[in-house]
Scaffold this motif. Structure first.
Motif, PDB file in Angstrom:
ATOM      1  N   GLU A 272      -7.281   1.798  11.574  1.00  0.00           N
ATOM      2  CA  GLU A 272      -7.985   1.427  10.483  1.00  0.00           C
ATOM      3  C   GLU A 272      -6.771   1.954   9.464  1.00  0.00           C
ATOM      4  O   GLU A 272      -6.163   1.613   8.028  1.00  0.00           O
TER       5      GLU A 272
ATOM      6  N   ASP B 209      -3.157   0.996   9.699  1.00  0.00           N
ATOM      7  CA  ASP B 209      -2.044  -0.814   9.563  1.00  0.00           C
ATOM      8  C   ASP B 209      -2.685  -0.419   8.309  1.00  0.00           C
ATOM      9  O   ASP B 209      -1.658  -0.581   7.261  1.00  0.00           O
ATOM     10  N   VAL B 210      -3.471   1.059   7.207  1.00  0.00           N
ATOM     11  CA  VAL B 210      -3.158   1.636   5.660  1.00  0.00           C
ATOM     12  C   VAL B 210      -1.972   2.068   6.148  1.00  0.00           C
ATOM     13  O   VAL B 210      -1.344   1.743   5.064  1.00  0.00           O
TER      14      VAL B 210
ATOM     15  N   HIS C  56       1.440  -0.749   7.277  1.00  0.00           N
ATOM     16  CA  HIS C  56       1.218  -2.417   6.262  1.00  0.00           C
ATOM     17  C   HIS C  56       1.467  -2.083   5.001  1.00  0.00           C
ATOM     18  O   HIS C  56       0.565  -3.206   4.589  1.00  0.00           O
ATOM     19  N   ASN C  57       0.586  -1.141   4.219  1.00  0.00           N
ATOM     20  CA  ASN C  57       0.448  -1.346   2.954  1.00  0.00           C
ATOM     21  C   ASN C  57       1.286  -0.141   1.858  1.00  0.00           C
ATOM     22  O   ASN C  57       1.354   1.318   2.452  1.00  0.00           O
ATOM     23  N   PRO C  58       1.932  -0.770   1.370  1.00  0.00           N
ATOM     24  CA  PRO C  58       2.777  -0.279   0.699  1.00  0.00           C
ATOM     25  C   PRO C  58       2.611   1.274  -0.294  1.00  0.00           C
ATOM     26  O   PRO C  58       3.433   2.009  -0.593  1.00  0.00           O
TER      27      PRO C  58
ATOM     28  N   THR D 104      -0.977   6.286   0.387  1.00  0.00           N
ATOM     29  CA  THR D 104      -0.622   7.597  -0.348  1.00  0.00           C
ATOM     30  C   THR D 104      -0.367   8.788   0.674  1.00  0.00           C
ATOM     31  O   THR D 104      -0.498   8.275   1.952  1.00  0.00           O
TER      32      THR D 104
ATOM     33  N   ASP E 180      -3.844   9.368   2.758  1.00  0.00           N
ATOM     34  CA  ASP E 180      -3.826   8.790   3.698  1.00  0.00           C
ATOM     35  C   ASP E 180      -2.913   8.594   4.721  1.00  0.00           C
ATOM     36  O   ASP E 180      -3.511   9.153   5.873  1.00  0.00           O
TER      37      ASP E 180
ATOM     38  N   GLU F 142      -4.207  11.642   6.727  1.00  0.00           N
ATOM     39  CA  GLU F 142      -5.350  11.265   6.983  1.00  0.00           C
ATOM     40  C   GLU F 142      -5.344  11.039   8.427  1.00  0.00           C
ATOM     41  O   GLU F 142      -6.073  10.343   9.282  1.00  0.00           O
TER      42      GLU F 142
ATOM     43  N   ARG G 203       3.094 -10.408   3.608  1.00  0.00           N
ATOM     44  CA  ARG G 203       1.874 -10.120   4.609  1.00  0.00           C
ATOM     45  C   ARG G 203      -0.231 -10.039   3.404  1.00  0.00           C
ATOM     46  O   ARG G 203       0.232  -9.677   2.225  1.00  0.00           O
TER      47      ARG G 203
ATOM     48  N   GLN H  22      -3.144  -8.347   2.325  1.00  0.00           N
ATOM     49  CA  GLN H  22      -3.529  -7.053   2.446  1.00  0.00           C
ATOM     50  C   GLN H  22      -4.706  -7.068   2.706  1.00  0.00           C
ATOM     51  O   GLN H  22      -5.610  -6.850   2.491  1.00  0.00           O
TER      52      GLN H  22
ATOM     53  N   HIS I 137      -6.551  -4.880   3.887  1.00  0.00           N
ATOM     54  CA  HIS I 137      -7.460  -3.514   3.541  1.00  0.00           C
ATOM     55  C   HIS I 137      -7.452  -2.772   2.132  1.00  0.00           C
ATOM     56  O   HIS I 137      -6.324  -2.990   1.353  1.00  0.00           O
TER      57      HIS I 137
ATOM     58  N   LEU J  84      -6.598   1.823  -2.083  1.00  0.00           N
ATOM     59  CA  LEU J  84      -7.353   3.053  -3.218  1.00  0.00           C
ATOM     60  C   LEU J  84      -6.285   4.121  -3.573  1.00  0.00           C
ATOM     61  O   LEU J  84      -5.740   4.521  -2.730  1.00  0.00           O
ATOM     62  N   SER J  85      -5.753   3.780  -5.291  1.00  0.00           N
ATOM     63  CA  SER J  85      -5.090   4.969  -5.160  1.00  0.00           C
ATOM     64  C   SER J  85      -5.799   5.311  -6.314  1.00  0.00           C
ATOM     65  O   SER J  85      -5.794   4.681  -7.339  1.00  0.00           O
TER      66      SER J  85
ATOM     67  N   LYS K 255     -14.244   5.789  -2.247  1.00  0.00           N
ATOM     68  CA  LYS K 255     -14.022   5.664  -0.767  1.00  0.00           C
ATOM     69  C   LYS K 255     -15.397   5.987  -0.091  1.00  0.00           C
ATOM     70  O   LYS K 255     -15.813   5.417   1.103  1.00  0.00           O
TER      71      LYS K 255
END
Lengths: 401, 164
Positions: free
Chosen positions: A80, A83-84, A87-89, A92, A95, A98, B74, B76, B78, B81-82, B97
């Motif tokens: 998980e 992936d964050v 793939h997630n621009p 933070t 993250d 983590e 793509r 998203q 997930h 959260l920021s 969270k």
């Protein structure tokens, strides 16, 4: 000098990757210095399952201190957070931290030891930037830290937290010039002093390739793959290419796989899996093969490619990996492929010209002997320690003006 | 230097760059003559398609790979959260969270599954699009070859010299 190595796992049974590199360097340095290894109780690189008891032991003359692990790796959580981060621009820095914790092996006891006892050591070498002990441990002893990043061109190296991290150690030992360029590209600003050390190969005496072939029933000439049989090592591509190649060509050649299996191997008459072999048998396999195939797209240094050249064998490597391409070109020891056409053409060429195949192997061997003897590797490490640590220590001990 | 002399030279002094150049020329020659080229592209495509259908985490399609597209298209999968609000924001983020997110997770997972199916479908469609592009390219090349052959067969007009 008292030197410590920090690494995520350490055992005599691990015969490849950064762990093997670390163990051999520690053993070689222990001939001239007091060397200790600070590591965890894990052996399994997937789950970090505890395989050793916490405490102190000696492996090949090197003192090894093992610290217990707080949590095994939670693979669902790790996927998980990967992936964050990849793939997630909008992810933070938290993250990414983590991700380091989820990657593990999380050992607060090991960090605590570094925090309290780092002054016992003159220099501390931290192996592999992506793991918990090296990432968080380096911050506890940055003034005497030498980082051995073992960085590959995969998504992890581009995480933003590493841009500053790579500038924090007193010095960096790279395995190849390509790795130095990669780390230089992702770091914010100038890197600390560094050396490119590579690795030296020790060949066991009295190898018997014919006995090896007879023992394993290898009756045909064969191409060899040595390493973890894994998607991340490009093995799925190798299987696909080799089965297609076999379908089109009539060459009497098998593909022999050596290593533990983490991927289904096609049921093909020309593909043979020998499983995990001892170091001696691995070198006998190298002696017996026509050439070594290295399909991995991510490498900071391929030790087995160096071992093939040490045995005078040529290689056919994945050219999309800058390190493998660079090593092959510098040594004139092997060819590379970027796609299926080049794989077929390269293999056809090498199988059809045994004299050139042998000449490439000899060229790789000569390059290795000229540049990567233990004396060369040790000299570079000592030079970096002198350049990076001693001035820092002198600065710390000099009286304030 | 002719081919035999080159091969002889490499028996004692192999130069990887030169050999790779020689192999690349052989591939280019085969491409120009049309031998095996389509077949090899198909194998390459088949490999990438297998990877995409196997749900490889990096999930690159051949089209994306060759065009070096960014990952912005793509889905998203997930929740992102920021916060930019400092300590207060981080507290809210922690509550989201650690307290709100877990009980809502089963709903999110339901959506995630559907989104993953859509993602998979998108990648498969991209591969079909690629196949169409390639087929179009092959047809254009075939038409060009046929036109060239046809022009060469055309008899000379009155007063024109015969073609060699």
């Amino acid at each position: 000098m008292k030197i410590a190595f920090v690494i995520h796992r350490y055992a005599e049974t691990i015969v490849g990757g950064s762990e093997f590199h670390c163990r051999r360097i520690a053993e070689e340095l222990s001939a001239r210095h007091a060397v200790e290894v600070l590591t965890t109780t894990a052996e399994d690189y997937v789950t970090w399952k505890e395989s050793f008891a916490p405490g102190v032991e000696t492996i090949n003359g090197v003192t090894v201190r093992r610290f217990k692990i707080k949590n095994r790796r939670n693979l669902v959580r790790f996927k998980e957070i990967s992936d964050v981060c990849f793939h997630n621009p909008a992810h933070t820095a938290e993250d990414e931290l983590e991700w380091i914790r989820a990657n593990g092996p999380e050992s607060p006891d090991l960090l605590d030891f570094i925090r309290k006892r780092h002054s016992d050591y003159d220099v501390i070498l931290f192996y592999s930037y992506r793991y918990y002990p090296s990432y968080f441990g380096l911050g506890e002893a940055a003034g005497k830290a030498i980082l051995v990043p073992t960085a590959e061109e995969d998504p992890a190296v581009y995480m933003t937290i590493f841009a500053d991290y790579f500038r924090r150690p007193a010095g960096i030992l790279f395995l190849t010039p390509e790795e130095r360029d990669l780390v230089g590209k992702v770091a914010h600003g100038d890197l600390p002093p560094s050396e490119v050390i590579g690795f030296a190969v020790d060949i066991p005496p009295s190898l018997d390739a014919e006995a090896f072939k007879a023992r394993h029933g290898l009756r045909h000439p064969f191409l060899l793959y040595v390493g973890r049989i894994d998607r991340n090592k490009g093995c799925d591509g190798l299987f696909h290419y080799f089965t297609e190649y076999s379908r089109r060509r009539t060459e009497d050649v098998d593909l022999v796989l050596v290593g533990t299996k983490a991927l289904d191997i096609p049921n093909h008459t020309r593909i043979k899996h020998l499983g995990f072999l001892t170091d001696r048998e691995k070198f006998e396999a190298l002696q017996a093969c026509e050439l070594l195939i290295m399909p991995s797209p991510y490498e900071s240094l391929s030790i087995v490619v160096l071992e093939a050249w040490a045995m005078g064998k040529t290689t056919l490597a994945n050219g999309l990996c800058k390190v493998l391409r660079g090593q092959s070109r510098r040594s004139n020891g092997g060819l590379f492929f970027d796609n299926f056409s080049e794989f077929c053409e390269g293999l056809d060429f090498l199988l059809a010209h045994p004299d050139i195949r042998a000449a490439l192997g000899r060229s790789g061997q000569a390059w290795l002997q000229a540049n990567f003897q233990w004396s060369h590797v040790m000299e570079k490490i000592e030079r970096l320690i002198a350049a990076a640590i001693k001035p820092a220590a002198a600065e710390r001990s000099s009286p304030p003006r | 230097m002719d081919e035999t002399a080159l091969l002889d030279q490499w028996k004692t002094n192999p130069r990887v760059d030169d050999i790779m150049g020689y192999l690349q020329k052989r591939i280019d020659d085969r491409r120009r003559s049309g031998i095996l080229y389509d077949d090899e592209i198909r194998t390459e495509l088949g490999f990438w398609l297998t990877e995409v259908l196997a749900g490889r985490p990096s999930g690159e399609s051949t089209l994306q790979h060759y065009l070096s597209m960014t990952g912005e298209w793509r889905l998203q999968l997930h929740p992102s959260l920021s916060t930019h609000r400092g300590l207060i924001g981080r507290i809210f983020l922690w509550i989201k969270k650690r307290i709100l997110y877990p009980p809502l997770r089963w709903i999110i997972e339901q959506n995630e599954m559907n989104a993953a199916r859509q993602d998979h479908l998108n990648l498969s469609l991209l591969n079909i699009l690629e196949e169409t592009i390639l087929e179009n390219g092959r047809l254009k090349a075939r038409v060009a070859r046929l036109e060239k052959a046809s022009a060469e067969r055309t008899p000379p007009g009155p007063g024109e010299p015969p073609q060699p």
